[in-house]
Scaffold this motif. Structure first.
Motif, mmCIF file in Angstrom:
data_model
loop_
_atom_site.group_PDB
_atom_site.id
_atom_site.type_symbol
_atom_site.label_atom_id
_atom_site.label_comp_id
_atom_site.label_asym_id
_atom_site.label_seq_id
_atom_site.Cartn_x
_atom_site.Cartn_y
_atom_site.Cartn_z
ATOM 1 N N THR A 145 34.931 -27.050 59.240
ATOM 2 C CA THR A 145 36.163 -27.244 58.469
ATOM 3 C C THR A 145 36.913 -28.467 58.977
ATOM 4 O O THR A 145 37.352 -29.318 58.196
ATOM 5 C CB THR A 145 37.062 -25.995 58.569
ATOM 6 O OG1 THR A 145 36.319 -24.867 58.113
ATOM 7 C CG2 THR A 145 38.315 -26.152 57.748
ATOM 8 N N PHE A 146 37.061 -28.560 60.292
ATOM 9 C CA PHE A 146 37.720 -29.723 60.895
ATOM 10 C C PHE A 146 36.980 -30.995 60.530
ATOM 11 O O PHE A 146 37.599 -31.999 60.143
ATOM 12 C CB PHE A 146 37.791 -29.550 62.417
ATOM 13 C CG PHE A 146 38.113 -30.806 63.160
ATOM 14 C CD1 PHE A 146 39.415 -31.296 63.176
ATOM 15 C CD2 PHE A 146 37.126 -31.508 63.831
ATOM 16 C CE1 PHE A 146 39.715 -32.469 63.855
ATOM 17 C CE2 PHE A 146 37.416 -32.668 64.516
ATOM 18 C CZ PHE A 146 38.716 -33.156 64.527
ATOM 19 N N PHE A 147 35.658 -30.994 60.659
ATOM 20 C CA PHE A 147 34.852 -32.172 60.362
ATOM 21 C C PHE A 147 34.993 -32.589 58.898
ATOM 22 O O PHE A 147 35.147 -33.773 58.588
ATOM 23 C CB PHE A 147 33.380 -31.900 60.700
ATOM 24 C CG PHE A 147 32.464 -33.040 60.380
ATOM 25 C CD1 PHE A 147 32.477 -34.183 61.157
ATOM 26 C CD2 PHE A 147 31.583 -32.969 59.306
ATOM 27 C CE1 PHE A 147 31.622 -35.237 60.869
ATOM 28 C CE2 PHE A 147 30.732 -34.010 59.013
ATOM 29 C CZ PHE A 147 30.752 -35.163 59.805
ATOM 30 N N GLY A 148 34.944 -31.611 58.004
ATOM 31 C CA GLY A 148 35.068 -31.916 56.573
ATOM 32 C C GLY A 148 36.426 -32.525 56.237
ATOM 33 O O GLY A 148 36.500 -33.546 55.531
ATOM 34 N N ALA A 185 37.059 -49.725 59.377
ATOM 35 C CA ALA A 185 37.056 -49.299 60.778
ATOM 36 C C ALA A 185 37.521 -47.856 60.915
ATOM 37 O O ALA A 185 37.193 -47.188 61.907
ATOM 38 C CB ALA A 185 37.950 -50.220 61.605
ATOM 39 N N LEU A 186 38.251 -47.347 59.946
ATOM 40 C CA LEU A 186 38.702 -45.956 59.998
ATOM 41 C C LEU A 186 37.538 -44.959 59.870
ATOM 42 O O LEU A 186 37.693 -43.782 60.193
ATOM 43 C CB LEU A 186 39.738 -45.691 58.904
ATOM 44 C CG LEU A 186 41.111 -46.333 59.107
ATOM 45 C CD1 LEU A 186 41.990 -46.085 57.884
ATOM 46 C CD2 LEU A 186 41.778 -45.776 60.346
ATOM 47 N N LEU A 187 36.392 -45.434 59.424
ATOM 48 C CA LEU A 187 35.224 -44.562 59.277
ATOM 49 C C LEU A 187 34.449 -44.380 60.589
ATOM 50 O O LEU A 187 33.600 -43.498 60.684
ATOM 51 C CB LEU A 187 34.283 -45.120 58.205
ATOM 52 C CG LEU A 187 34.856 -45.184 56.783
ATOM 53 C CD1 LEU A 187 33.873 -45.876 55.859
ATOM 54 C CD2 LEU A 187 35.182 -43.799 56.269
ATOM 55 N N VAL A 188 34.758 -45.184 61.603
ATOM 56 C CA VAL A 188 34.028 -45.150 62.875
ATOM 57 C C VAL A 188 34.080 -43.777 63.545
ATOM 58 O O VAL A 188 33.046 -43.298 64.052
ATOM 59 C CB VAL A 188 34.535 -46.271 63.816
ATOM 60 C CG1 VAL A 188 33.927 -46.138 65.201
ATOM 61 C CG2 VAL A 188 34.207 -47.622 63.219
ATOM 62 N N PRO A 234 30.605 -40.199 65.791
ATOM 63 C CA PRO A 234 30.435 -39.227 66.881
ATOM 64 C C PRO A 234 30.719 -37.793 66.444
ATOM 65 O O PRO A 234 30.072 -36.853 66.922
ATOM 66 C CB PRO A 234 31.434 -39.683 67.950
ATOM 67 C CG PRO A 234 32.376 -40.586 67.273
ATOM 68 C CD PRO A 234 31.669 -41.158 66.087
ATOM 69 N N LEU A 235 31.658 -37.620 65.525
ATOM 70 C CA LEU A 235 31.940 -36.276 65.030
ATOM 71 C C LEU A 235 30.737 -35.700 64.293
ATOM 72 O O LEU A 235 30.471 -34.498 64.372
ATOM 73 C CB LEU A 235 33.166 -36.286 64.111
ATOM 74 C CG LEU A 235 34.506 -36.591 64.785
ATOM 75 C CD1 LEU A 235 35.614 -36.693 63.734
ATOM 76 C CD2 LEU A 235 34.843 -35.542 65.817
ATOM 77 N N SER A 236 29.990 -36.557 63.609
ATOM 78 C CA SER A 236 28.809 -36.066 62.884
ATOM 79 C C SER A 236 27.704 -35.650 63.845
ATOM 80 O O SER A 236 26.951 -34.712 63.559
ATOM 81 C CB SER A 236 28.303 -37.122 61.905
ATOM 82 O OG SER A 236 27.844 -38.262 62.595
ATOM 83 N N PHE A 237 27.589 -36.322 65.006
ATOM 84 C CA PHE A 237 26.600 -35.905 66.003
ATOM 85 C C PHE A 237 26.920 -34.510 66.538
ATOM 86 O O PHE A 237 26.031 -33.674 66.694
ATOM 87 C CB PHE A 237 26.534 -36.909 67.165
ATOM 88 C CG PHE A 237 25.707 -38.113 66.864
ATOM 89 C CD1 PHE A 237 24.326 -38.046 66.885
ATOM 90 C CD2 PHE A 237 26.308 -39.320 66.558
ATOM 91 C CE1 PHE A 237 23.546 -39.161 66.607
ATOM 92 C CE2 PHE A 237 25.547 -40.438 66.279
ATOM 93 C CZ PHE A 237 24.168 -40.363 66.295
ATOM 94 N N ILE A 238 28.186 -34.265 66.823
ATOM 95 C CA ILE A 238 28.597 -32.949 67.304
ATOM 96 C C ILE A 238 28.338 -31.893 66.230
ATOM 97 O O ILE A 238 27.841 -30.798 66.520
ATOM 98 C CB ILE A 238 30.083 -32.963 67.721
ATOM 99 C CG1 ILE A 238 30.288 -33.920 68.892
ATOM 100 C CG2 ILE A 238 30.555 -31.560 68.095
ATOM 101 C CD1 ILE A 238 31.735 -34.210 69.203
#
Length: 147
Positions: free
Chosen positions: A59-62, A79-82, A86-90
């Motif tokens: 939910t947080f990631f989405g 740059a806001l997409l950077v 790392p969040l997608s790896f987690i």
């Protein structure tokens, strides 16, 4: 007469030894079953925890992904997409742990370590022995009187 009595005692002792051996084997099997049951329950709790954590983190990631994407489009700053990377790896790790094959791969790696890298599993100071435990117990015990 003594021979008959001796033979009977020997037979009783042999039966007693067989009974004790069978009893100790049964006790060991029960201990192994109990340990395995506890291990399975702990693993089930780990998987359940991962799945529960994934719900909240997903939910947080989405929400974060949608917000950062909207902000990047609105402000025209890619740059806001950077932080999404790392969040997608987690997120991928948690998905793999909760619903994927991570545990099977970990088990395979552990079996490989047991087969090929035994030296890495050695305890510092060597295997614990009864004598070392008794020595430590005697040093710590206030009630032990050595005669």
């Amino acid at each position: 007469m003594g021979f008959v009595f001796s033979k009977s005692m020997n037979e009783n002792m042999k039966n007693q030894q067989e009974f004790m051996l069978m009893n100790s084997r049964l006790q060991l099997e029960r201990q192994l079953m109990l340990q395995n049951e506890m291990r399975e329950r702990q693993m089930a709790m780990q998987i359940a925890w991962s799945r529960e954590f994934l719900k909240y983190y997903g939910t947080f990631f989405g929400l974060t992904t949608i917000s950062l994407t909207a902000g990047a489009i609105k402000r025209k700053k890619p740059a806001l997409l950077v932080p999404i990377v790392p969040l997608s790896f987690i997120f991928a790790y948690q998905c793999d742990l909760g619903y994927g094959t991570l545990l099977q791969r970990m088990k395979g790696e552990a079996e490989d370590i047991l087969e090929t890298d035994k030296s890495k599993l050695q305890l510092p100071g060597g295997m614990i022995t009864f004598e070392s435990l008794e020595k430590a117990r005697k040093e710590q015990s206030q009630f032990f009187i050595d005669k």
